[in-house]
Write an enzyme that holds these catalytic residues in place. Structure first.
Site, PDB file in Angstrom:
ATOM      1  CD  GLU A   1      -2.200  -0.858  -2.766  1.00  0.00           C
ATOM      2  OE1 GLU A   1      -1.432  -1.824  -2.549  1.00  0.00           O
ATOM      3  OE2 GLU A   1      -3.352  -0.795  -2.306  1.00  0.00           O
TER       4      GLU A   1
ATOM      5  CE1 TYR B   1      -5.883   2.912  -3.027  1.00  0.00           C
ATOM      6  CE2 TYR B   1      -5.521   0.723  -3.945  1.00  0.00           C
ATOM      7  CZ  TYR B   1      -5.432   1.611  -2.898  1.00  0.00           C
ATOM      8  OH  TYR B   1      -4.876   1.203  -1.703  1.00  0.00           O
TER       9      TYR B   1
ATOM     10  CG  ASP C   1      -1.266  -8.695   6.933  1.00  0.00           C
ATOM     11  OD1 ASP C   1      -0.887  -7.935   6.033  1.00  0.00           O
ATOM     12  OD2 ASP C   1      -2.217  -8.433   7.707  1.00  0.00           O
TER      13      ASP C   1
ATOM     14  CD  GLU D   1      -3.459  -0.352   1.707  1.00  0.00           C
ATOM     15  OE1 GLU D   1      -3.589   0.859   1.996  1.00  0.00           O
ATOM     16  OE2 GLU D   1      -4.273  -1.225   2.040  1.00  0.00           O
TER      17      GLU D   1
ATOM     18  CG  HIS E   1      -2.906  -4.675   7.644  1.00  0.00           C
ATOM     19  ND1 HIS E   1      -3.261  -5.937   7.217  1.00  0.00           N
ATOM     20  CD2 HIS E   1      -3.757  -3.819   7.022  1.00  0.00           C
ATOM     21  CE1 HIS E   1      -4.281  -5.847   6.383  1.00  0.00           C
ATOM     22  NE2 HIS E   1      -4.603  -4.564   6.251  1.00  0.00           N
TER      23      HIS E   1
ATOM     24  CG  HIS F   1      -2.407  -5.449  -0.984  1.00  0.00           C
ATOM     25  ND1 HIS F   1      -2.553  -4.089  -1.080  1.00  0.00           N
ATOM     26  CD2 HIS F   1      -3.387  -5.868  -0.140  1.00  0.00           C
ATOM     27  CE1 HIS F   1      -3.582  -3.694  -0.345  1.00  0.00           C
ATOM     28  NE2 HIS F   1      -4.108  -4.764   0.234  1.00  0.00           N
TER      29      HIS F   1
ATOM     30  CG  ASP G   1      -3.438  -7.303   3.232  1.00  0.00           C
ATOM     31  OD1 ASP G   1      -4.096  -8.306   3.597  1.00  0.00           O
ATOM     32  OD2 ASP G   1      -3.914  -6.153   3.191  1.00  0.00           O
TER      33      ASP G   1
END
Length: 312
Positions: free
Chosen positions: A108, A106, A242, A68, A282, A163, A197
């Site tokens: 990452e 969006y 995770d 992230e 997290h 992720h 994750d």
């Protein structure tokens, strides 16, 4: 006489290992970690207390996968590395980042932060789906790296991060099995760790879907973070999102038993829940690798037992 001669011959290297460790400090723990930083970008990087806490967490590990990371301006990660290298001057830290990944606006990055004085980056590869007709199995396709770590029992290993999207966890985790097979063939290695994750619990991964996921049904994969471990900060949730998974018995034997766990930084640094949530929602997960000396010692024990049988 037979027993004594063979026993002393086999025991002498073990005594040497123990003597070296006893004469000085014990071998430092070698940790691999994965941490979802929860929307880490330029805004978060301007909070000095947050950056200091992140540095404290990350320098506990020889290699850390960060997720992230939303650093479109390419300012947050350099600032984090500056903070890390200022905080821990005993080691040198470097970073390698994926391209920006994600569907739509969006996006990452995967970022690996590692102690460049203890490990060497020997390869990196941005995976893109290889299956015809399914070019978008992942929201954020894995950015695969390979490290050489000569002081560990495993010596060299590959890390495959993921992720997952919570809405598509089952498909993404199953597709991760294809990435594993591709990387094993590409780099001709069996020493592979999958981590990140995974959203591999609670509503994101219903029990009815688990038998559809080859990553869970394959016998040669060892899930080190168990279902009963809580990797979330919020007291209202208890989920093992995770995970750390190792492929093969050789890598499994190179893991320190019971060392895989979440790191509760809220408890460790005496933070309130609200303070901890500013850092992330997290907890990082971590695992310790055996050092080369401990592998030598453990490998001699069966030979010593065999000597007892031969000379009896």
């Amino acid at each position: 006489m037979c027993f004594l001669s063979i026993f002393l011959l086999l025991l002498s290297p073990l005594i040497g290992v123990l003597h070296v460790q006893a004469a000085g400090a014990p071998a430092p723990a070698f940790k691999v970690c994965a941490f979802n930083l929860h929307r880490f970008g330029e805004s978060k990087s301007k909070k000095q207390d947050v950056m200091l806490t992140l540095a404290k967490i990350i320098v506990r590990c020889n290699v850390s996968l960060l997720q992230e990371v939303q650093d479109s301006g390419q300012k947050a990660v350099p600032e984090l590395m500056k903070t890390i290298n200022s905080f821990d001057r005993r080691h040198e830290y470097s970073a390698v980042s994926s391209e920006r990944l994600g569907r739509g606006t969006y996006q990452e990055q995967y970022v690996f932060v590692y102690r460049s004085d203890t490990v060497t980056l020997t390869g990196q590869y941005q995976y893109h789906d290889k299956r015809p007709g399914d070019v978008d199995a992942f929201a954020r396709e894995p950015f695969v790296v390979r490290f050489k770590a000569p002081k560990t029992a495993i010596k060299e290993f590959v890390l495959i991060p993921l992720h997952t999207s919570p809405e598509n966890t089952t498909k993404e985790l199953d597709s991760l099995y294809d990435v594993l097979q591709y990387v094993r063939k590409m780099w001709k290695t069996e020493n592979v760790m999958l981590l990140g994750d995974f959203n591999a619990d609670c509503r994101s991964l219903p029990k009815k879907d688990r038998d559809k996921i080859r990553l869970l049904t394959e016998d040669n994969l060892h899930w080190l973070i168990k279902d009963n471990m809580d990797t979330t900060v919020r007291s209202s949730t208890t989920c093992a999102y995770d995970r750390i998974v190792v492929h093969g018995d050789a890598f499994s034997r190179a893991i320190v038993p019971f060392s895989a766990k979440p790191f509760d930084f809220q408890k460790e640094y005496k933070l309130t829940e609200d303070q901890a949530l500013v850092i992330s929602d997290h907890f990082p997960v971590e695992v310790q690798l055996r050092d080369a000396a401990s592998r030598l010692a453990s490998s001699l024990l069966p030979l010593i037992l065999l000597s007892l049988l031969l000379c009896s």
